[in-house]
Write a protein that holds these residues in place. Structure first.
Motif, PDB file in Angstrom:
ATOM      1  N   SER A 264      81.885  59.066  32.183  1.00 29.31           N
ATOM      2  CA  SER A 264      81.837  57.522  31.830  1.00 29.31           C
ATOM      3  C   SER A 264      81.261  57.436  30.401  1.00 29.31           C
ATOM      4  O   SER A 264      81.910  56.605  29.758  1.00 29.31           O
ATOM      5  N   PHE A 265      80.384  58.161  29.993  1.00 30.79           N
ATOM      6  CA  PHE A 265      79.684  58.251  28.747  1.00 30.79           C
ATOM      7  C   PHE A 265      81.050  58.235  27.498  1.00 30.79           C
ATOM      8  O   PHE A 265      81.042  57.869  26.637  1.00 30.79           O
ATOM      9  N   LEU A 266      81.751  59.473  27.912  1.00 31.27           N
ATOM     10  CA  LEU A 266      82.836  60.055  27.005  1.00 31.27           C
ATOM     11  C   LEU A 266      83.968  58.888  26.900  1.00 31.27           C
ATOM     12  O   LEU A 266      84.357  58.541  25.824  1.00 31.27           O
ATOM     13  N   ALA A 267      84.025  58.513  28.143  1.00 31.95           N
ATOM     14  CA  ALA A 267      85.333  57.188  28.231  1.00 31.95           C
ATOM     15  C   ALA A 267      84.961  56.123  27.581  1.00 31.95           C
ATOM     16  O   ALA A 267      85.870  55.773  26.422  1.00 31.95           O
ATOM     17  N   ALA A 268      83.654  55.659  27.503  1.00 35.36           N
ATOM     18  CA  ALA A 268      83.555  54.487  26.591  1.00 35.36           C
ATOM     19  C   ALA A 268      83.448  54.977  25.147  1.00 35.36           C
ATOM     20  O   ALA A 268      83.871  54.169  23.995  1.00 35.36           O
ATOM     21  N   GLY A 269      83.136  56.264  24.702  1.00 41.76           N
ATOM     22  CA  GLY A 269      83.240  56.627  23.283  1.00 41.76           C
ATOM     23  C   GLY A 269      84.822  56.604  22.784  1.00 41.76           C
ATOM     24  O   GLY A 269      85.043  56.554  21.738  1.00 41.76           O
TER      25      GLY A 269
ATOM     26  N   PHE B  39      83.189  63.048  14.542  1.00 45.57           N
ATOM     27  CA  PHE B  39      82.198  64.165  14.806  1.00 45.57           C
ATOM     28  C   PHE B  39      80.670  63.476  14.430  1.00 45.57           C
ATOM     29  O   PHE B  39      79.497  63.881  14.775  1.00 45.57           O
ATOM     30  N   THR B  40      80.802  62.567  13.188  1.00 42.05           N
ATOM     31  CA  THR B  40      79.440  62.309  12.969  1.00 42.05           C
ATOM     32  C   THR B  40      79.084  61.137  13.567  1.00 42.05           C
ATOM     33  O   THR B  40      77.911  60.456  13.098  1.00 42.05           O
ATOM     34  N   SER B  41      79.915  60.641  14.727  1.00 39.64           N
ATOM     35  CA  SER B  41      79.347  59.516  15.380  1.00 39.64           C
ATOM     36  C   SER B  41      78.738  60.046  17.133  1.00 39.64           C
ATOM     37  O   SER B  41      78.676  61.151  17.063  1.00 39.64           O
ATOM     38  N   ASN B  42      78.366  58.917  17.613  1.00 41.86           N
ATOM     39  CA  ASN B  42      77.843  59.745  19.160  1.00 41.86           C
ATOM     40  C   ASN B  42      78.847  59.294  19.879  1.00 41.86           C
ATOM     41  O   ASN B  42      78.688  58.981  21.113  1.00 41.86           O
ATOM     42  N   ALA B  43      80.246  59.548  19.577  1.00 42.23           N
ATOM     43  CA  ALA B  43      81.106  59.561  20.508  1.00 42.23           C
ATOM     44  C   ALA B  43      81.013  60.707  21.514  1.00 42.23           C
ATOM     45  O   ALA B  43      81.418  60.329  22.817  1.00 42.23           O
ATOM     46  N   PHE B  44      80.521  61.590  21.327  1.00 47.72           N
ATOM     47  CA  PHE B  44      80.612  62.888  22.204  1.00 47.72           C
ATOM     48  C   PHE B  44      78.935  63.201  22.637  1.00 47.72           C
ATOM     49  O   PHE B  44      78.838  63.653  23.643  1.00 47.72           O
ATOM     50  N   TYR B  45      77.994  62.899  21.587  1.00 45.64           N
ATOM     51  CA  TYR B  45      76.748  63.185  22.002  1.00 45.64           C
ATOM     52  C   TYR B  45      76.056  62.176  21.408  1.00 45.64           C
ATOM     53  O   TYR B  45      76.116  61.500  20.491  1.00 45.64           O
ATOM     54  N   PRO B  46      74.830  61.838  21.904  1.00 49.25           N
ATOM     55  CA  PRO B  46      73.769  60.953  21.208  1.00 49.25           C
ATOM     56  C   PRO B  46      73.347  61.312  19.917  1.00 49.25           C
ATOM     57  O   PRO B  46      73.130  62.462  19.596  1.00 49.25           O
ATOM     58  N   VAL B  47      72.999  60.360  19.440  1.00 52.19           N
ATOM     59  CA  VAL B  47      72.382  60.478  17.820  1.00 52.19           C
ATOM     60  C   VAL B  47      71.171  61.235  17.974  1.00 52.19           C
ATOM     61  O   VAL B  47      70.810  62.038  17.288  1.00 52.19           O
ATOM     62  N   LYS B  48      70.339  60.999  19.175  1.00 51.22           N
ATOM     63  CA  LYS B  48      68.957  61.702  19.079  1.00 51.22           C
ATOM     64  C   LYS B  48      69.040  63.153  19.221  1.00 51.22           C
ATOM     65  O   LYS B  48      68.275  63.735  18.953  1.00 51.22           O
ATOM     66  N   SER B  49      70.287  63.746  19.602  1.00 53.89           N
ATOM     67  CA  SER B  49      70.105  65.063  19.808  1.00 53.89           C
ATOM     68  C   SER B  49      70.892  65.723  18.394  1.00 53.89           C
ATOM     69  O   SER B  49      71.249  66.945  18.453  1.00 53.89           O
ATOM     70  N   MET B  50      71.294  65.039  17.593  1.00 56.83           N
ATOM     71  CA  MET B  50      71.766  65.392  16.231  1.00 56.83           C
ATOM     72  C   MET B  50      70.654  66.003  15.382  1.00 56.83           C
ATOM     73  O   MET B  50      69.360  65.751  15.569  1.00 56.83           O
ATOM     74  N   PRO B  51      70.852  66.921  14.521  1.00 57.54           N
ATOM     75  CA  PRO B  51      69.978  67.432  13.702  1.00 57.54           C
ATOM     76  C   PRO B  51      69.438  66.205  12.635  1.00 57.54           C
ATOM     77  O   PRO B  51      70.162  65.521  12.441  1.00 57.54           O
ATOM     78  N   TYR B  52      68.238  66.515  12.028  1.00 61.45           N
ATOM     79  CA  TYR B  52      67.750  65.388  11.339  1.00 61.45           C
ATOM     80  C   TYR B  52      68.805  64.975   9.996  1.00 61.45           C
ATOM     81  O   TYR B  52      68.709  63.827   9.779  1.00 61.45           O
ATOM     82  N   TRP B  53      69.256  65.851   9.445  1.00 58.18           N
ATOM     83  CA  TRP B  53      70.322  65.557   8.175  1.00 58.18           C
ATOM     84  C   TRP B  53      71.419  64.882   8.748  1.00 58.18           C
ATOM     85  O   TRP B  53      72.172  64.217   7.846  1.00 58.18           O
ATOM     86  N   LEU B  54      71.840  64.946  10.183  1.00 61.17           N
ATOM     87  CA  LEU B  54      73.275  64.224  10.370  1.00 61.17           C
ATOM     88  C   LEU B  54      72.769  62.827  10.923  1.00 61.17           C
ATOM     89  O   LEU B  54      73.830  61.930  10.945  1.00 61.17           O
ATOM     90  N   LYS B  55      71.750  62.665  11.331  1.00 63.08           N
ATOM     91  CA  LYS B  55      71.281  61.386  11.985  1.00 63.08           C
ATOM     92  C   LYS B  55      71.512  60.029  11.000  1.00 63.08           C
ATOM     93  O   LYS B  55      72.380  59.287  11.355  1.00 63.08           O
TER      94      LYS B  55
END
Lengths: 290, 332
Positions: free
Chosen positions: A93-98, A220-236
């Motif tokens: 469902s998370f992915l579907a919303a994305g 891929f720089t969005s939170n479509a597949f994974y949440p922002v908080k799990s991204m490296p600091y430079w990608l946030k």
């Protein structure tokens, strides 16, 4: 820059004529329509189902050697990890919303192509000699891209529901309306952006190159597949500039009940649409008549 | 005095360093067919694009239907019809849908639009193909549809950019029949560019010859022909040497030459001068066995003003398209 003088036409003159022209071409070509339906179905059906993180963490038979942890506990831990990471234990469902924002991105992107074709085929030359305001030529295209995007998003949503997307309990029609509003704003901004980039492009090859350069990075720089908080600091920071992050936020907030700052999301999307369409109109004054 | 439909004042367009149209001045009167004649790349299309507000002049301006193309582009657009050089109808839509789209762009109410579309498609004899997609149309049909499309707003001036380019002779003649009809029935002013000399000669009320962005001559085909030195009178006599002497002494003779089959006389108003020439020859006891008067051709006119033959530049339609593509790329 030349300012358009006052005339006896309304601000919206020609807007619907131009938008409906493109929509007519779209719904009158069943093959293209069908193909554009297949794409989101593939994404949601194959990618969405195969990339099912939920099944990794739950209902499996793994255990830690030497320790006999009850399966119930492991499943509970798995669910907690999912919940901590994604805000819900239901990754599909998370992915579907994305995917809703994703399909809007891909459909809006095509809008740039249409102006390149219109230029090459001479249709643009003709429209430029009619009393339609330059800005409306752009906004007409934006409008048709927005309508197509929302239709595509609806199809994705229906397919997702059929494949097992679940909403938070107590969801109401207003939530859907909110999601559509967010997608509308994003489609408006994105198609303005891609049209703007296409204003001076004369070959469809260069426009394709621009599209390919931007589509996957935006995704891929969005939170479509994974949440922002799990991204490296430079990608946030990049993710926080990306409008997809905000429309995903709205979709997940309203459909799945994942906590998000709705006010900020809508503010950002609203500004994104407003600023980009304004720049688009201004540039079209400047560049459509050389 | 006739009313002005178009007035170009020092109209200029630069693309980077190159000057496509160089300070041109001309006037077009209401109700006339004004031909813009010149080779490829002479600045014809650029001029039409400035007059129709698709391009903004770099310098100077033009008044079209009383509106300034720089200050009142929307008013200009409202009062004109344009048939651009390229086919501009939307191929994916039918002829009818294209007509209705144009009507929408001019803000014409649906009912009026339907009536006019019917009438215009009837006029260009496309009623039978109205419900067909434009991609199935032939070149001539497409050109006719383009003309019908640009007439939906009942414009006072119609601009046509190379309306017969790439069409066969028969279709070209047919297109001109429609254009003549518009002039006669609707009293429309018609501004047309062409690189076909015969067309400019046959159909143009007045012609401007343009080359390398500059207007070299303006006038009716007859005036232009007169300007380059009048008619050619050819004679066969029993004594050419004496005949040359006699003719040379007549007033108003521009030039007398011996040719292998007689003598050639260049003279203004050949038809009026011929009896006088004949009379003096007879008075001097010379017998004239044959006499002919020919007007100069547009070809000669063109040669005189541009220093080259237009035919040399006549390219195949395919070369033309390639040429136009390059031009378009060069401009962006």
């Amino acid at each position: 820059m030349i300012e358009e003088e006052k005339n006896n036409y309304s601000v919206f003159h020609g807007l619907w004529t131009l938008a409906s022209r493109e929509l007519k071409k779209w719904y009158k070509a069943p093959v293209i329509l069908l193909l554009s339906l297949i794409q989101p179905i593939f994404w949601i059906g194959i990618f969405g189902k195969a990339m099912n993180l939920g099944s990794i963490f739950t209902g499996t038979s793994y255990n830690i050697p030497g320790l006999t942890i009850p399966k119930q506990v492991l499943d509970q831990i798995g669910l907690e990890i999912l919940k901590q990471t994604f805000g819900t234990s239901d990754y599909f469902s998370f992915l579907a919303a994305g995917m809703l924002s994703f399909i809007v991105l891909f459909t809006s992107m095509q809008s740039g192509m249409s102006i390149v074709w219109d230029r090459r085929l001479g249709v643009l030359d003709r429209i430029l000699t009619t009393p339609v305001a330059r800005g409306n030529i752009i906004i007409g295209k934006v409008l048709s891209a927005v309508i197509r995007s929302l239709v595509q998003a609806t199809i994705v949503l229906v397919v997702a529901i059929l494949l097992g997307m679940t909403f938070y309990p107590g969801i109401n029609p207003l939530d859907f309306l909110g999601v559509y509003a967010a997608l509308f704003l994003m489609a408006f901004g994105l198609s303005s952006l891609f049209l703007m980039l296409a204003l001076r492009v004369t070959s469809w090859e260069s426009q394709m190159a621009i599209m390919n350069l931007l589509n996957l990075p935006l995704l891929f720089t969005s939170n479509a597949f994974y949440p922002v908080k799990s991204m490296p600091y430079w990608l946030k920071p990049v993710a926080y500039i990306n409008p997809l992050t905000y429309s995903n936020g709205v979709a997940r907030g309203l459909l799945l009940g994942i906590s998000t700052n709705l006010g900020l999301d809508f503010l950002y999307l609203g500004l994104f649409a407003l600023i980009l369409s304004t720049i688009g109109i201004v540039l079209s004054w400047k560049y459509l008549s050389k | 005095m006739r009313n002005l439909a178009i007035k170009a004042i020092n109209l200029t367009k630069r693309f980077g360093k190159s000057v496509a149209v160089d300070h041109i001045n001309f006037e077009v009167y209401e109700g006339e067919i004004f031909g813009f004649l010149g080779p490829n790349g002479a600045g014809k299309s650029t001029t039409i694009k400035m007059l129709t507000t698709v391009l903004t002049p770099s310098e100077g301006t033009a008044i079209v239907n009383g509106y300034d193309v720089i200050k009142q582009p929307a008013h200009v657009r409202q009062s004109i019809g344009v048939v651009p050089q390229e086919y501009t109808a939307d191929e994916d839509l039918t002829g009818w849908e294209n007509m209705m789209m144009m009507a929408g762009l001019y803000g014409i109410p649906k009912k009026v639009a339907e009536e006019r579309s019917k009438e215009l498609l009837e006029m260009v004899e496309l009623t039978y193909a109205a419900k067909r997609k434009v991609e199935t149309y032939s070149g001539g049909m497409r050109r006719r549809l383009e003309i019908a499309m640009s007439l939906i707003s009942r414009p006072r001036i119609l601009f046509l950019d190379e309306p017969t380019l790439g069409l066969d002779a028969q279709t070209r003649a047919a297109i001109w029949q429609y254009i003549m009809k518009l002039k006669e029935e609707y009293k429309m002013t018609i501004f047309v560019t062409t690189h076909y000399l015969e067309e400019a000669d046959m159909y143009g009320d007045r012609i401007a010859i343009i080359d390398k962005g500059k207007i070299l001559a303006i006038g009716s085909p007859k005036e232009l022909k007169e300007k380059i030195g009048g008619d050619l009178v050819s004679l066969q006599t029993n004594n050419d040497e004496l005949a040359i002497k006699v003719v040379s002494s007549i007033d108003g003779i521009l030039n007398v030459k011996k040719a292998n089959d007689g003598i050639r006389i260049k003279v203004r108003n050949g038809e009026e001068k011929a009896p006088e020439i004949l009379e003096s020859l007879v008075k001097n006891g010379i017998k004239v066995s044959r006499m002919s008067i020919t007007e100069p051709t547009m070809d000669e006119v063109y040669m005189e003003f541009t220093g080259k033959r237009l035919r040399d530049e006549d390219a195949s339609a395919q070369e033309m398209f390639a040429f136009r593509r390059t031009m378009r790329r060069a401009r962006t």
